[in-house]
Design a protein around this motif. Sequence first.
Motif, short mmCIF file in Angstrom:
data_model
loop_
_atom_site.label_atom_id
_atom_site.label_comp_id
_atom_site.label_asym_id
_atom_site.label_seq_id
_atom_site.Cartn_x
_atom_site.Cartn_y
_atom_site.Cartn_z
N LEU A 98 37.97 38.96 51.18
CA LEU A 98 37.21 38.79 49.94
C LEU A 98 37.82 37.71 49.06
N SER A 99 39.14 37.68 48.96
CA SER A 99 39.81 36.64 48.17
C SER A 99 39.50 35.26 48.73
N LYS A 100 39.49 35.17 50.05
CA LYS A 100 39.20 33.89 50.71
C LYS A 100 37.76 33.46 50.41
N GLN A 101 36.83 34.39 50.48
CA GLN A 101 35.43 34.08 50.16
C GLN A 101 35.30 33.59 48.72
N CYS A 102 35.99 34.27 47.82
CA CYS A 102 35.94 33.88 46.41
C CYS A 102 36.50 32.47 46.24
N LYS A 103 37.61 32.20 46.88
CA LYS A 103 38.24 30.88 46.77
C LYS A 103 37.31 29.79 47.31
N GLU A 104 36.68 30.06 48.46
CA GLU A 104 35.77 29.09 49.07
C GLU A 104 34.58 28.79 48.17
N LYS A 105 34.16 29.77 47.38
CA LYS A 105 33.01 29.58 46.49
C LYS A 105 33.43 29.19 45.08
N GLY A 106 34.72 28.98 44.88
CA GLY A 106 35.20 28.56 43.57
C GLY A 106 35.18 29.65 42.52
N ILE A 107 35.24 30.88 42.96
CA ILE A 107 35.21 32.02 42.03
C ILE A 107 36.65 32.43 41.74
N ASP A 108 36.99 32.45 40.47
CA ASP A 108 38.36 32.79 40.06
C ASP A 108 38.58 34.30 40.10
N VAL A 109 39.59 34.72 40.84
CA VAL A 109 39.96 36.14 40.90
C VAL A 109 41.45 36.32 40.59
N GLU A 110 42.06 35.30 40.01
CA GLU A 110 43.48 35.37 39.69
C GLU A 110 43.78 36.52 38.73
N ASP A 111 42.83 36.84 37.87
CA ASP A 111 43.05 37.90 36.88
C ASP A 111 43.21 39.27 37.52
N ILE A 112 42.67 39.46 38.72
CA ILE A 112 42.80 40.76 39.39
C ILE A 112 43.63 40.67 40.66
N SER A 113 44.19 39.52 40.94
CA SER A 113 45.00 39.33 42.15
C SER A 113 46.48 39.28 41.81
N VAL A 114 46.92 40.26 41.08
CA VAL A 114 48.33 40.36 40.71
C VAL A 114 48.87 41.70 41.17
N PRO A 115 50.17 41.79 41.42
CA PRO A 115 50.74 43.08 41.83
C PRO A 115 50.46 44.16 40.79
N PHE A 116 50.30 45.37 41.26
CA PHE A 116 49.95 46.48 40.37
C PHE A 116 51.02 46.73 39.31
N ASP A 117 52.29 46.49 39.64
CA ASP A 117 53.34 46.76 38.66
C ASP A 117 53.33 45.73 37.52
N GLN A 118 52.59 44.65 37.69
CA GLN A 118 52.48 43.63 36.65
C GLN A 118 51.09 43.63 36.02
N TYR A 119 50.30 44.64 36.32
CA TYR A 119 48.90 44.64 35.91
C TYR A 119 48.58 45.79 34.97
N GLU A 120 47.91 45.46 33.91
CA GLU A 120 47.37 46.48 33.02
C GLU A 120 45.92 46.11 32.77
N GLY A 121 45.03 46.93 33.25
CA GLY A 121 43.63 46.61 33.06
C GLY A 121 42.73 47.56 33.81
N GLU A 122 41.49 47.21 33.81
CA GLU A 122 40.44 48.04 34.37
C GLU A 122 40.51 48.16 35.89
N PHE A 123 40.98 47.12 36.56
CA PHE A 123 40.96 47.08 38.02
C PHE A 123 42.32 47.49 38.57
N ASP A 124 42.62 48.78 38.44
CA ASP A 124 43.95 49.28 38.76
C ASP A 124 44.06 49.93 40.14
N THR A 125 43.03 49.76 40.97
CA THR A 125 43.10 50.21 42.36
C THR A 125 42.52 49.12 43.24
N ASN A 126 42.88 49.13 44.51
CA ASN A 126 42.32 48.15 45.44
C ASN A 126 40.81 48.27 45.53
#
Length: 134
Positions: A93-121
């Motif tokens: 999915l990350s690869k598909q997003c990258k190929e289409k120019g869709i930014d997913v950096e905001d949710i592609s961080v390790p869980f221990d460094q993440y605070e937000g809505e997308f807290d599960t895979n």
Amino acid sequence: MALAGVAAGATVISSKAIEKRLDDEIALAKKNGIDLEDLYFDIDVPGDAYPFGDAEGMDWVPKDWKPPKKGDARFLPNRMLGNVQMRNKMFALSKQCKEKGIDVEDISVPFDQYEGEFDTNQKRMMEMRRRLGI
């Protein structure tokens, strides 16, 4: 009695199928450069420190049980398969997003460094699919 033999045979076949699928998923993960090291023990676990500190009261453990050694899987094959499949799906999915120019950096961080809505895979995968429009 015959039914028990059939059930045992089916269990063996099912276990072999899971192990084969796990091997295939691990090969795919390695091909894609996905790190799986955290799914394996990185030290030899002392026999007197696992699983409850001493062997007393562990009569339920099979006689041939040995403590895990460095490189042994942390989970049984079924759970390992789920973990590796999840990582492969996230990679795709990350690869598909990258190929289409869709930014997913905001949710592609390790869980221990993440605070937000997308807290599960699963939530992250759903969000990537939403952004991809699938």
